[in-house]
Design a protein around this motif. Structure first.
Motif, mmCIF file in Angstrom:
data_model
loop_
_atom_site.group_PDB
_atom_site.id
_atom_site.type_symbol
_atom_site.label_atom_id
_atom_site.label_comp_id
_atom_site.label_asym_id
_atom_site.label_seq_id
_atom_site.Cartn_x
_atom_site.Cartn_y
_atom_site.Cartn_z
ATOM 1 N N ILE A 165 0.839 -1.207 0.000
ATOM 2 C CA ILE A 165 0.000 0.000 0.000
ATOM 3 C C ILE A 165 0.866 1.246 0.000
ATOM 4 N N MET A 166 1.920 1.247 0.815
ATOM 5 C CA MET A 166 2.778 2.425 0.903
ATOM 6 C C MET A 166 3.484 2.697 -0.415
ATOM 7 N N GLN A 167 3.935 1.647 -1.100
ATOM 8 C CA GLN A 167 4.588 1.844 -2.390
ATOM 9 C C GLN A 167 3.613 2.404 -3.422
ATOM 10 N N GLY A 168 2.377 1.904 -3.405
ATOM 11 C CA GLY A 168 1.386 2.417 -4.341
ATOM 12 C C GLY A 168 0.950 3.825 -4.004
ATOM 13 N N LEU A 169 0.833 4.113 -2.717
ATOM 14 C CA LEU A 169 0.349 5.421 -2.286
ATOM 15 C C LEU A 169 1.347 6.526 -2.594
ATOM 16 N N THR A 170 2.629 6.221 -2.436
ATOM 17 C CA THR A 170 3.673 7.224 -2.667
ATOM 18 C C THR A 170 4.258 7.152 -4.074
ATOM 19 N N LEU A 201 -3.651 5.371 3.861
ATOM 20 C CA LEU A 201 -2.573 5.635 4.805
ATOM 21 C C LEU A 201 -2.898 5.054 6.175
ATOM 22 N N ALA A 202 -4.146 5.189 6.599
ATOM 23 C CA ALA A 202 -4.569 4.640 7.889
ATOM 24 C C ALA A 202 -4.509 3.113 7.880
ATOM 25 N N ILE A 203 -4.901 2.489 6.763
ATOM 26 C CA ILE A 203 -4.846 1.031 6.662
ATOM 27 C C ILE A 203 -3.402 0.545 6.763
ATOM 28 N N SER A 204 -2.501 1.213 6.024
ATOM 29 C CA SER A 204 -1.091 0.827 6.063
ATOM 30 C C SER A 204 -0.513 1.011 7.461
ATOM 31 N N ARG A 215 -12.480 10.342 -4.808
ATOM 32 C CA ARG A 215 -12.217 11.394 -3.815
ATOM 33 C C ARG A 215 -10.780 11.209 -3.329
ATOM 34 N N ILE A 216 -9.878 11.918 -3.985
ATOM 35 C CA ILE A 216 -8.452 11.620 -3.872
ATOM 36 C C ILE A 216 -7.949 11.703 -2.435
ATOM 37 N N GLU A 217 -8.150 12.851 -1.791
ATOM 38 C CA GLU A 217 -7.594 13.038 -0.457
ATOM 39 C C GLU A 217 -8.208 12.074 0.545
ATOM 40 N N TRP A 218 -9.505 11.823 0.425
ATOM 41 C CA TRP A 218 -10.158 10.869 1.326
ATOM 42 C C TRP A 218 -9.577 9.473 1.142
ATOM 43 N N GLN A 219 -9.398 9.046 -0.106
ATOM 44 C CA GLN A 219 -8.867 7.716 -0.375
ATOM 45 C C GLN A 219 -7.424 7.593 0.099
ATOM 46 N N ARG A 220 -6.618 8.632 -0.114
ATOM 47 C CA ARG A 220 -5.232 8.600 0.361
ATOM 48 C C ARG A 220 -5.178 8.494 1.882
ATOM 49 N N GLY A 221 -6.017 9.269 2.545
ATOM 50 C CA GLY A 221 -6.035 9.222 4.002
ATOM 51 C C GLY A 221 -6.451 7.858 4.517
ATOM 52 N N LEU A 222 -7.454 7.250 3.884
ATOM 53 C CA LEU A 222 -7.920 5.935 4.311
ATOM 54 C C LEU A 222 -6.852 4.869 4.063
ATOM 55 N N LEU A 262 -5.916 -7.712 11.835
ATOM 56 C CA LEU A 262 -5.857 -8.366 10.525
ATOM 57 C C LEU A 262 -7.249 -8.584 9.948
ATOM 58 N N ILE A 263 -8.171 -9.027 10.783
ATOM 59 C CA ILE A 263 -9.532 -9.332 10.324
ATOM 60 C C ILE A 263 -10.208 -8.086 9.768
ATOM 61 N N ILE A 264 -9.900 -6.933 10.341
ATOM 62 C CA ILE A 264 -10.518 -5.676 9.891
ATOM 63 C C ILE A 264 -9.782 -5.083 8.696
ATOM 64 N N PHE A 265 -8.451 -4.977 8.790
ATOM 65 C CA PHE A 265 -7.719 -4.147 7.839
ATOM 66 C C PHE A 265 -7.211 -4.895 6.605
ATOM 67 N N VAL A 266 -7.019 -6.208 6.674
ATOM 68 C CA VAL A 266 -6.631 -6.935 5.451
ATOM 69 C C VAL A 266 -7.769 -6.933 4.426
ATOM 70 N N PRO A 267 -9.024 -7.270 4.818
ATOM 71 C CA PRO A 267 -10.118 -7.139 3.841
ATOM 72 C C PRO A 267 -10.295 -5.704 3.337
ATOM 73 N N LEU A 268 -10.090 -4.720 4.213
ATOM 74 C CA LEU A 268 -10.175 -3.320 3.764
ATOM 75 C C LEU A 268 -9.126 -3.022 2.696
#
Length: 348
Positions: free
Chosen positions: A96-101, A257-260, A248-255, A218-224
């Protein structure tokens, strides 16, 4: 099948990606290696257990010798499961971090996110050692989230550049490391020893209680992460195209980032600093399934589980009966690989 490729689709998760024809066999081989490592890891130790006894116990067949049941179910199985699940969390967080940045060198350990999680967790171990174990992942998540936000803010200058992200991350990591040393200096001897072993990155002595505290994350954030993989693909097309597609770019980036941060923070809280898994696993997955994150994320997770399980096994048998923390093993392997990627990126 088309043009020597296979299109994979899942009925249960929103995963769809194109892979080369030989890749399913490679993935099957990776899963088999992971399972074999899992069984061997559960077998070796001061009290050796035959592998077939491990398989019987995992299948629910009660062994004849009750000592085997205790050694496998109480002492070793939580450790081996923790190693695999931590590898999954770190690999997905790195992908996620590699894709996000849009940075192939991004990794929660390299750019300072794990350092933020470590500082929060060490502070909790030193200052409040009697708190319930379930509080530790929450604290580490907050530390990882704060570190990731600081890196993103300081590195932003009409966009983010790979080198700038690395440099800011190294700075954040250095500050967090200095704060960790300060905390350890003034801690009690028992808490300091616990923090030092934990900082090296190890799954030694992990219990079902610690594993049960890690599992909900894991149960919450891996499926997310799997659900948001398509959004990660959209963001990689560029801001203008992503906006045109209704993202919604900024919202998706923030979400994202929180998952990672949640995955890496929970992994660090459970097993300490196990570096380079989030860097190497996504790179290997990208070679197998390409840059589509709907396929890259789950494949990276499988590779991450295999890497940490093998690192833990090597750490136990190389200098037996002395155990080397698996974080040291991954660092020995991952540091040269990171330098190789750095040289390749510079050439490009």
């Amino acid at each position: 099948m088309k043009n020597n490729t296979i299109i994979f689709r899942s009925k249960f998760l929103p995963i769809s990606f194109r892979i080369h024809r030989h890749v399913p066999y490679v993935l099957l081989l990776i899963i088999i290696i992971t399972l074999i490592t899992f069984i061997i890891n559960t077998s070796v130790g001061e009290y050796p257990t035959p592998p077939f006894i491990v398989v019987q116990t995992l299948l629910g067949i009660e062994p004849i010798n009750p000592d085997y049941n205790f050694v496998i179910n109480i002492l070793r199985l939580p450790r081996t499961l923790t190693a695999c699940l931590v590898g999954i969390a770190l690999a997905i967080s790195g992908a996620i971090m590699q894709g996000l940045t849009k940075n192939p060198l991004a990794d929660p350990g390299i750019i300072g996110i794990n350092a933020g999680a470590s500082l929060a967790a060490v502070s909790l171990i030193i200052l409040l050692p009697n708190l319930p174990v379930v509080i530790l992942p929450i604290s580490a998540f907050m530390g990882a989230l704060i570190a990731s936000l600081l890196i993103y803010i300081f590195a932003w200058d009409r966009g983010t550049h790979p080198v700038r992200l690395i440099l800011i991350g190294v700075g954040i990591s250095a500050v967090a490391g200095a704060c960790n040393s300060f905390m350890i200096t003034f801690g009690q001897i028992y808490e300091v020893n616990q923090a030092l072993v934990w900082l090296a990155g190890s799954v030694y002595g992990r219990t079902w209680e610690q594993l049960s505290a890690f599992l909900p994350w894991l149960i919450i954030f891996v499926p997310l992460a799997l659900l948001k993989a398509s959004e990660l693909n959209t963001l990689n097309l560029g801001d203008e195209i992503a906006q045109g597609l209704g993202s919604r770019i900024e919202w998706q980036r923030g979400l994202l980032l929180a998952i990672s941060a949640a995955l890496s923070g929970a992994a660090v809280a459970t097993a300490g600093n196990i570096g380079f898994v989030g860097l190497i696993a996504p790179h290997i997955a990208r070679q197998l399934v390409g840059g589509n994150y709907q396929g890259l994320i789950p494949v990276a997770g499988i590779l991450g589980a295999m890497m940490v399980a093998i690192a833990d096994l090597l750490g136990r048998i190389i200098f037996a009966p002395i155990e080397i923390p698996c974080g040291i093993v991954t660092a020995v392997i991952g540091a040269p690989y990171f330098l190789y990627l750095l040289v390749q990126t510079r050439r490009k």
